[in-house]
Motif scaffolding. Structure first.
Motif, PDB file in Angstrom:
ATOM      1  N   LYS A   3      47.722  76.500  59.562  1.00 45.74           N
ATOM      2  CA  LYS A   3      49.004  76.065  59.017  1.00 45.74           C
ATOM      3  C   LYS A   3      48.857  75.758  57.539  1.00 45.74           C
ATOM      4  N   ASP A   4      49.942  75.981  56.798  1.00 44.09           N
ATOM      5  CA  ASP A   4      49.927  75.617  55.388  1.00 44.09           C
ATOM      6  C   ASP A   4      50.259  74.144  55.250  1.00 44.09           C
ATOM      7  N   THR A   5      50.425  73.663  54.001  1.00 39.72           N
ATOM      8  CA  THR A   5      50.649  72.238  53.778  1.00 39.72           C
ATOM      9  C   THR A   5      51.990  71.759  54.290  1.00 39.72           C
ATOM     10  N   ALA A   6      52.906  72.679  54.588  1.00 37.65           N
ATOM     11  CA  ALA A   6      54.198  72.289  55.149  1.00 37.65           C
ATOM     12  C   ALA A   6      54.170  72.307  56.665  1.00 37.65           C
ATOM     13  N   TYR A 161      48.813  74.798  39.187  1.00 39.59           N
ATOM     14  CA  TYR A 161      48.963  73.404  38.802  1.00 39.59           C
ATOM     15  C   TYR A 161      50.066  72.735  39.609  1.00 39.59           C
ATOM     16  N   GLN A 162      51.181  73.435  39.788  1.00 37.87           N
ATOM     17  CA  GLN A 162      52.295  72.849  40.532  1.00 37.87           C
ATOM     18  C   GLN A 162      51.889  72.574  41.975  1.00 37.87           C
ATOM     19  N   PHE A 163      51.207  73.541  42.584  1.00 31.25           N
ATOM     20  CA  PHE A 163      50.779  73.372  43.974  1.00 31.25           C
ATOM     21  C   PHE A 163      49.869  72.156  44.124  1.00 31.25           C
ATOM     22  N   TYR A 164      48.879  72.050  43.248  1.00 27.80           N
ATOM     23  CA  TYR A 164      47.913  70.965  43.365  1.00 27.80           C
ATOM     24  C   TYR A 164      48.553  69.606  43.126  1.00 27.80           C
ATOM     25  N   THR A 165      49.416  69.498  42.120  1.00 27.41           N
ATOM     26  CA  THR A 165      50.030  68.196  41.848  1.00 27.41           C
ATOM     27  C   THR A 165      51.024  67.801  42.929  1.00 27.41           C
ATOM     28  N   LYS A 166      51.625  68.769  43.599  1.00 27.27           N
ATOM     29  CA  LYS A 166      52.594  68.456  44.659  1.00 27.27           C
ATOM     30  C   LYS A 166      51.922  68.112  45.982  1.00 27.27           C
ATOM     31  N   GLN A 167      50.705  68.639  46.224  1.00 26.32           N
ATOM     32  CA  GLN A 167      50.110  68.527  47.549  1.00 26.32           C
ATOM     33  C   GLN A 167      49.060  67.441  47.685  1.00 26.32           C
ATOM     34  N   THR A 168      48.609  66.868  46.590  1.00 35.11           N
ATOM     35  CA  THR A 168      47.560  65.869  46.686  1.00 35.11           C
ATOM     36  C   THR A 168      48.108  64.517  47.106  1.00 35.11           C
ATOM     37  N   LYS A 169      47.236  63.715  47.673  1.00 31.17           N
ATOM     38  CA  LYS A 169      47.604  62.399  48.185  1.00 31.17           C
ATOM     39  C   LYS A 169      48.079  61.458  47.081  1.00 31.17           C
ATOM     40  N   VAL A 170      47.573  61.659  45.840  1.00 30.12           N
ATOM     41  CA  VAL A 170      47.956  60.733  44.785  1.00 30.12           C
ATOM     42  C   VAL A 170      49.373  60.993  44.291  1.00 30.12           C
ATOM     43  N   ASN A 171      49.959  62.125  44.705  1.00 28.78           N
ATOM     44  CA  ASN A 171      51.319  62.424  44.250  1.00 28.78           C
ATOM     45  C   ASN A 171      52.335  61.494  44.912  1.00 28.78           C
ATOM     46  N   LEU A 172      53.365  61.149  44.155  1.00 26.53           N
ATOM     47  CA  LEU A 172      54.412  60.258  44.658  1.00 26.53           C
ATOM     48  C   LEU A 172      55.264  60.930  45.724  1.00 26.53           C
ATOM     49  N   ALA A 173      55.504  60.223  46.811  1.00 28.53           N
ATOM     50  CA  ALA A 173      56.510  60.663  47.763  1.00 28.53           C
ATOM     51  C   ALA A 173      57.847  60.162  47.223  1.00 28.53           C
ATOM     52  N   TYR A 174      58.679  61.099  46.790  1.00 26.45           N
ATOM     53  CA  TYR A 174      59.925  60.719  46.121  1.00 26.45           C
ATOM     54  C   TYR A 174      60.769  59.819  47.021  1.00 26.45           C
ATOM     55  N   VAL A 175      61.471  58.909  46.384  1.00 27.96           N
ATOM     56  CA  VAL A 175      62.434  58.080  47.091  1.00 27.96           C
ATOM     57  C   VAL A 175      63.807  58.370  46.514  1.00 27.96           C
ATOM     58  N   ASP A 176      64.833  57.947  47.245  1.00 25.74           N
ATOM     59  CA  ASP A 176      66.206  58.296  46.868  1.00 25.74           C
ATOM     60  C   ASP A 176      66.558  57.905  45.428  1.00 25.74           C
ATOM     61  N   GLN A 177      66.002  56.792  44.958  1.00 23.03           N
ATOM     62  CA  GLN A 177      66.390  56.294  43.644  1.00 23.03           C
ATOM     63  C   GLN A 177      66.044  57.263  42.518  1.00 23.03           C
ATOM     64  N   TYR A 178      65.081  58.188  42.768  1.00 26.30           N
ATOM     65  CA  TYR A 178      64.677  59.105  41.718  1.00 26.30           C
ATOM     66  C   TYR A 178      65.469  60.410  41.705  1.00 26.30           C
ATOM     67  N   LEU A 179      66.222  60.691  42.736  1.00 34.19           N
ATOM     68  CA  LEU A 179      66.843  62.000  42.849  1.00 34.19           C
ATOM     69  C   LEU A 179      67.812  62.282  41.698  1.00 34.19           C
ATOM     70  N   ASP A 180      68.662  61.327  41.367  1.00 30.55           N
ATOM     71  CA  ASP A 180      69.614  61.528  40.271  1.00 30.55           C
ATOM     72  C   ASP A 180      68.893  61.705  38.938  1.00 30.55           C
TER      73      ASP A 180
END
Length: 219
Positions: A3-6, A161-180
């Motif tokens: 399986k991939d990261t998704a 670069y995009q893949f690595y920064t999106k998939q690592t544990k140190v990356n932020l799990a976005y919350v609703d307040q950041y979407l706008d």
């Protein structure tokens, strides 16, 4: 099953490529820890494969800097540190500013329409507060810019670069307040395409990636 990261089953690729994708995902997600020893037999047993695809997957992981093979000792996970991710943000910011400039200068009518559609989807999913879909279309928006720059090497580097920064544990799990906030940053990037202003585009993407680094709590 690979399986991939998704969590989607990987098909249509050579066995070694599928194994590489799975092991890379496990390292980036922290399932395989830094310093952990990887043996060929362990991977063969765990994934029900022969030694040949395991050796090829190890070779690819070493080329990516994710494992290190030490003579007479074996292969060890290097992983990705917070410092590595900080460096990736710096490099990505520099390369992506170039990509946006070139994309604004080189984008075709069809590519612009795709980018516009992606931005409109971002607006829709932000309004719906659908975080997962927003993040997926966010990645797609950037990939469309890489394509529109019409430079294969630049596209390859930025996609990595995009893949690595999106998939690592140190990356932020976005919350609703950041979407706008994220949508507004992408609006400024898209506005630069409408205005055909490469410098404005480079400035907008630079600000976006600086803010993305802060949201990821990397300083």
């Amino acid at each position: 099953m690979f399986k991939d990261t998704a969590g989607i089953k990987v098909t249509g690729l050579p066995l070694s490529s599928n194994l590489f994708i799975q092991l890379r995902s496990d390292i980036l997600q922290g399932k395989l820890k830094s310093g952990e020893k990887l043996t060929e037999q362990r991977i063969c047993d765990e994934y029900a494969v022969s030694r040949t695809p395991v050796r090829e997957a190890f070779r690819q992981l070493e080329l990516d800097g994710l494992i290190e093979t030490i003579p007479n000792r074996g292969a060890f996970v290097l992983g990705v540190t917070t410092e590595d991710i900080q460096d990736m943000y710096v490099l990505r910011k520099a390369y992506e500013a170039i990509a946006v400039k070139w994309a604004i200068e080189r984008i075709t009518k069809e590519e612009f329409e795709e980018l516009q559609e992606a931005y409109e989807f971002m607006e829709f999913y932000t309004m719906k507060k659908d975080m997962d879909k927003m993040l997926n279309i966010n990645m797609h928006f950037h990939e469309l810019i890489y394509n529109a720059a019409h430079n294969r090497m630049l596209k390859h580097v930025l996609s990595s670069y995009q893949f690595y920064t999106k998939q690592t544990k140190v990356n932020l799990a976005y919350v609703d307040q950041y979407l706008d906030e994220v949508l507004n940053e992408h609006k400024k990037i898209f506005d630069a395409f409408i205005a055909k202003d490469p410098d404005a585009g480079a400035e907008a993407i630079t600000i976006h990636l600086e803010n993305a680094k802060k949201r990821a709590k990397l300083g």
